[in-house]
Scaffold this motif. Structure first.
Motif, short mmCIF file in Angstrom:
data_model
loop_
_atom_site.label_atom_id
_atom_site.label_comp_id
_atom_site.label_asym_id
_atom_site.label_seq_id
_atom_site.Cartn_x
_atom_site.Cartn_y
_atom_site.Cartn_z
N MET A 53 0.83 -1.21 0.00
CA MET A 53 0.00 0.00 0.00
C MET A 53 0.86 1.25 0.00
O MET A 53 0.58 2.23 -0.72
N LEU A 54 1.92 1.24 0.79
CA LEU A 54 2.81 2.39 0.85
C LEU A 54 3.53 2.60 -0.48
O LEU A 54 3.69 3.73 -0.94
N GLY A 57 1.06 4.09 -2.86
CA GLY A 57 0.86 5.51 -2.57
C GLY A 57 2.01 6.35 -3.08
O GLY A 57 1.79 7.44 -3.64
N GLN A 58 3.23 5.86 -2.93
CA GLN A 58 4.39 6.57 -3.43
C GLN A 58 4.34 6.68 -4.96
O GLN A 58 4.63 7.73 -5.53
N TYR A 60 1.64 6.62 -6.81
CA TYR A 60 0.58 7.57 -7.18
C TYR A 60 1.08 9.01 -7.03
O TYR A 60 0.83 9.85 -7.90
N TYR A 61 1.77 9.27 -5.94
CA TYR A 61 2.33 10.61 -5.74
C TYR A 61 3.22 11.01 -6.92
O TYR A 61 3.11 12.12 -7.45
N GLY A 108 0.97 9.87 0.67
CA GLY A 108 0.85 9.22 -0.63
C GLY A 108 -0.39 8.35 -0.76
O GLY A 108 -1.07 8.36 -1.80
N CYS A 109 -0.73 7.62 0.29
CA CYS A 109 -1.85 6.68 0.21
C CYS A 109 -3.21 7.35 0.20
O CYS A 109 -4.19 6.75 -0.25
N VAL A 110 -3.31 8.57 0.70
CA VAL A 110 -4.62 9.22 0.82
C VAL A 110 -4.85 10.27 -0.27
O VAL A 110 -5.96 10.78 -0.42
N GLU A 112 -5.14 10.09 -3.56
CA GLU A 112 -6.15 9.75 -4.57
C GLU A 112 -7.55 9.99 -4.02
O GLU A 112 -8.43 10.50 -4.73
N ARG A 294 -9.29 1.89 6.09
CA ARG A 294 -9.49 2.89 5.04
C ARG A 294 -10.96 3.27 4.92
O ARG A 294 -11.30 4.46 4.83
#
Length: 310
Positions: A53-54, A57-58, A60-61, A108-110, A112, A294
């Motif tokens: 997940m981390l 998120g990275q 996606y960032y 990063g994970c939040v 989106e 989440r």
């Protein structure tokens, strides 16, 4: 060698040792330092089931398009941030990361989810981190004024329909401490994930966790901050600031947090004079509430936005 000379040498050595210990405490707690591997490598060995997940998120960032922004702090530092999907009149989230961390790592994970809610994002580099200037991390004492400056800048520059101040760990303490100021009218709420009650409280907690005597060690830590960092850890407190707070606050905290105890958010919430809500997540360690639950955290965030953005 005479006895008086020997005594003088011993006294000088003790003085040097005293100041060396104060410097060491300052360097360990407050001096600018970020470990690139800690910020960018998310291995199963360290993060277990949360590692994928981390990493997602990275990724996606790094897929987002950013613009750079810069303001000056009250004490003349250059403060930097990255803007994503920020437009005139659009609601904004100002994001403040934690101690020796970064916006990419902590949010990063939040991101989106936040973009799906229609927010423009302002990802702040806290002072003495990443692209922002400064040599000392002040645990929110100076950062709270930086937060106020970013909020004022956002209102003057973009005239947003709403602004939310969002922080995690030290970033949460930062936005909570800023709540005592006269915030811009566009600020509709504060989101504080696993924030501590005060710099003094979290420093003493860490000292005890290291099985060290609190009184002499905290004295050296505070002295190092005042002499080398030019700030007093006791000059600000989230709990005290919240007694003057006039905007709604959403507190989030993992019940298994062994770094910043969940009771600190409970105490902050109890001190808050404004409308407030507290969400605790069973089994979540420090900063992991969103990853553990989440669905529940997103529901709480949606409810908070709905109730405060009327």
């Amino acid at each position: 060698m005479s006895g008086s000379l020997l005594a003088l040498i011993i006294a000088a050595g003790l003085v040097l040792l005293f100041w060396a210990l104060a410097w060491g405490c300052y360097a360990l707690a407050f001096r600018r330092y970020q470990h690139k591997k800690t910020l960018t490598v998310f291995s199963e060995a360290r993060y277990g089931r949360f590692a994928p997940m981390l990493r997602a998120g990275q990724a996606y960032y790094h897929s987002l398009a950013f613009e750079e922004a810069e303001i000056a702090s009250f004490d003349g530092l250059r403060l930097r941030a990255r803007l994503c999907a920020v437009e005139e009149g659009k609601p904004l989230l100002l994001l403040f990361h934690g101690w020796r961390s970064s916006a990419a790592r902590d949010f990063g994970c939040v991101l989106e989810f936040y973009r799906a809610q229609g927010f423009g994002l302002v990802l702040v580099d806290q002072r003495a981190h990443s692209e922002s200037g400064g040599k000392a991390i002040s645990f929110g004492v100076h950062e709270r004024r930086d937060c106020l400056a970013w909020a004022r800048w956002a209102e003057e520059r973009f005239h947003p329909s709403a602004v939310y101040l969002d922080g995690i760990s030290m970033g949460a303490a930062t936005v909570l401490m800023a709540s005592e100021f006269d915030l811009p009218a566009s600020v509709r709420g504060i989101i504080a994930d696993c924030g501590y009650t005060s710099p003094r409280d979290i420093l003493c907690k860490v000292i005890r966790q290291c099985h060290l005597p609190v009184t002499p060690v905290y004295f050296l830590v505070r002295l190092g901050a005042r002499v080398f960092g030019r700030f007093d850890p006791e000059a600000a407190s989230a709990a005290r600031a919240l007694e003057k707070c006039r905007v709604p606050v959403l507190f989030i905290h993992g019940e298994a947090d062994d770094f910043v105890p969940c009771d600190m958010s409970r105490e902050n919430c109890a001190h808050c004079a404004a409308p407030k809500a507290l969400v605790t997540v069973p089994g979540a360690d420090h900063g992991f509430s969103y990853l553990v639950d989440r669905e529940g955290v997103e529901a709480a965030l949606k409810r908070f936005f709905r109730e405060t953005n009327g």
